[in-house]
Write an enzyme that holds these catalytic residues in place. Sequence first.
Site, short mmCIF file in Angstrom:
data_model
loop_
_atom_site.label_atom_id
_atom_site.label_comp_id
_atom_site.label_asym_id
_atom_site.label_seq_id
_atom_site.Cartn_x
_atom_site.Cartn_y
_atom_site.Cartn_z
N SER A 34 52.04 132.13 37.31
CA SER A 34 51.02 131.14 37.63
C SER A 34 51.21 130.55 39.02
CB SER A 34 51.11 129.96 36.65
OG SER A 34 51.14 130.40 35.35
N HIS A 73 46.55 137.37 36.81
CA HIS A 73 46.76 136.05 36.22
C HIS A 73 45.68 135.76 35.18
CE1 HIS A 73 46.87 131.46 36.49
NE2 HIS A 73 47.90 131.86 35.77
N GLU A 118 42.54 136.09 37.71
CA GLU A 118 42.78 136.06 39.15
C GLU A 118 43.62 137.29 39.50
OE1 GLU A 118 42.73 131.29 40.24
OE2 GLU A 118 44.54 132.11 39.36
N ASN A 143 45.09 127.08 39.32
CA ASN A 143 46.24 126.19 39.11
C ASN A 143 46.47 125.26 40.29
OD1 ASN A 143 46.64 127.12 36.59
ND2 ASN A 143 48.36 128.46 37.09
#
Length: 596
Positions: free
Chosen positions: A121, A142, A154, A192
């Site tokens: 992450s 991701h 992602e 994130n």
Amino acid sequence: MAREINTVGVVGLGTMGAGIVEVFARNGIDVLAVEISDAALERGRAVLVGSTDRAVAKGKLAPADRDALLGRVSFEVGLAALRDVDLVVEAVPERLDLKQRLFAELDRVCKPSAILATNTSSLSVTDISVATQRPDQVIGIHFFNPAPVMKLVEVVRTVVTAPEVVAGVEALCGRLGKVDVTINDRAGFIANALLFGYLNQAVTMYEARYASREDIDAAMKLGCGLPMGPLALLDLIGLDTAYEVLDTMYRRGGRDRRHAPAPLIKQMVTAGLLGRKSGRGFYTYAKPGSPALVPDEHTPNATVPAAADGARGIAKVGVVGSGTMATGIIEVFAKAGYEVVSVTRDAEKPEHVREAVKGSLDKAVVRGELTEAERDATLDRVNWSATLEHLADVDLVVEAVAEELSVKQDLFATLDEICKPGVLLATTTSSLPVIKCAMATQRPADVVGLHFFNPAPAMPLVEVVHTIRTSPEALATARAVVAALGRTGVVCADRAGFVVNALLFPYLNDAVRMLEASYSTVDDIDHAMKLGCGYPMGPFELLDAVGLDVALASQRELYREVREPGLAPAPLLEHLVTAGYLGREAGRGFRDHTAR
Ligand SMILES: NC(=O)c1ccc[n+]([C@@H]2O[C@H](COP(=O)([O-])OP(=O)(O)OC[C@H]3O[C@@H](n4cnc5c(N)ncnc54)[C@H](O)[C@@H]3O)[C@@H](O)[C@H]2O)c1
């Protein structure tokens, strides 16, 4: 040329890994699921079986399809089984040393053409890739939590990732029914980087006892339409994972103090309170891994009504102002059966306000939410006036005049002269200090903030703001009124932005900074937050709807109060406001709205 991917391996079957296995197997791809020990393997298998059984029980998956899905998954302990797969997705804990060792081992075990992907992450995919002899075949994939549900992936390419590897992974995302955004290797990628500062700030609020966990979560769900509140989301993510993500983002992302993990997170991790996976985090769950909440010692006692704390009775309510908020608030009180006195500044305004309220009630009649008789009775409960003296006998005054301190202070001083003793005086300000309104009167103990959201008739949330001078009775009265309106009242202290705006606007400002840094585009950032985190609108959609000038003013207040460098308004936001690109209403903000 895209690299072809037919068989995959997933390493680590924890919160993310088990879900990622399910995503592949659901879409007809054979998966080798690998763990470090028999016990961990069994836990992972149980999560997969539990998840697919729930899907069958909900009618979302046919039993035969579940059996076929499970038939595509093989379970193994140790990496040796991965020698022939085309792609490995790693989902072990968020630690660079661990991932580097694992990738070095995968590099030895896997066939030369295999793509090695990390689900990290926040760690640098580049740092992980250099532990192998094939950094050009290392990539970030991701997924979002829960992986079977969230649409976004992602795809993170490093400066050396081969184009055919990127193309192969993008094509694979399409086969999985996911929407991919391909981005460069930067701490926190898109989602994130925008999410974790907000989550950390929510923990800081909770740690400072600024509001309760239920109130913080309710505020963001009801005020912003988010699928989960921040503390419940941290429990889902896992506090240990969240700690590592924040810590990495702090170190990689320019040492922004907003990413320095709140001390409480570390304490909880040390105490084994990891969130849902351990059965306890900010909340308590029926058992480890269960989504079912059970009451604990922090659960508010619903059987004790707010009135028990000495709340005063309220029958007649004054609303001062003639704008959108004032008209909405008049409607809310009158609909709930209160007698209302609407006071505007100019003699011709009462008729305008009446028309606005009637127009809104008419629409409710058309929608079938109200009968014509109810509409008429609601309007009959309101007295329309342009004279503040008509507030002499009300029990509560809600002020919704211009968002200017001097205007509000003058009004509060006048109300102090006019209103009878014991009246609750409330401001709807969204950004000014309530205490400054309170101190314009001789009765600061009776002054609170009642922060309604726009449109007031539709929004279920009201922030109930107490200052350091507010009496317990006044607060209890405010809570009781909000409950009587059928609204959820969230109690918070008098700080810039209260709960919702203090958590929302810095996130929006961060999105503008990300755009300014040319890391991603307006569309991709909006997509990432909607599809990766389930937000009803992306940050730029929301900024255009709220108004860039409003967002800038709120962000300035927040910055002025705490002087946190990361909260300084993004220069691009300032420039757009200066240029008159204020959002949807103005025809142009981050997007051009003139053609729509
Ligand atoms: N939790 C989230 O919401 C989330 C979302 C997206 C990405 N991620 C990322 O996914 C990765 C995994 O996070 P998580 O939350 O699922 O962690 P987790 O702690 O829930 O699961 C990690 C799993 O890896 C296993 N494991 C540890 N060492 C191993 C090894 N050497 N070989 C095989 N298995 C091993 C553990 O037994 C455990 O089951 C992290 O990089 C994290 O940042 C997490």
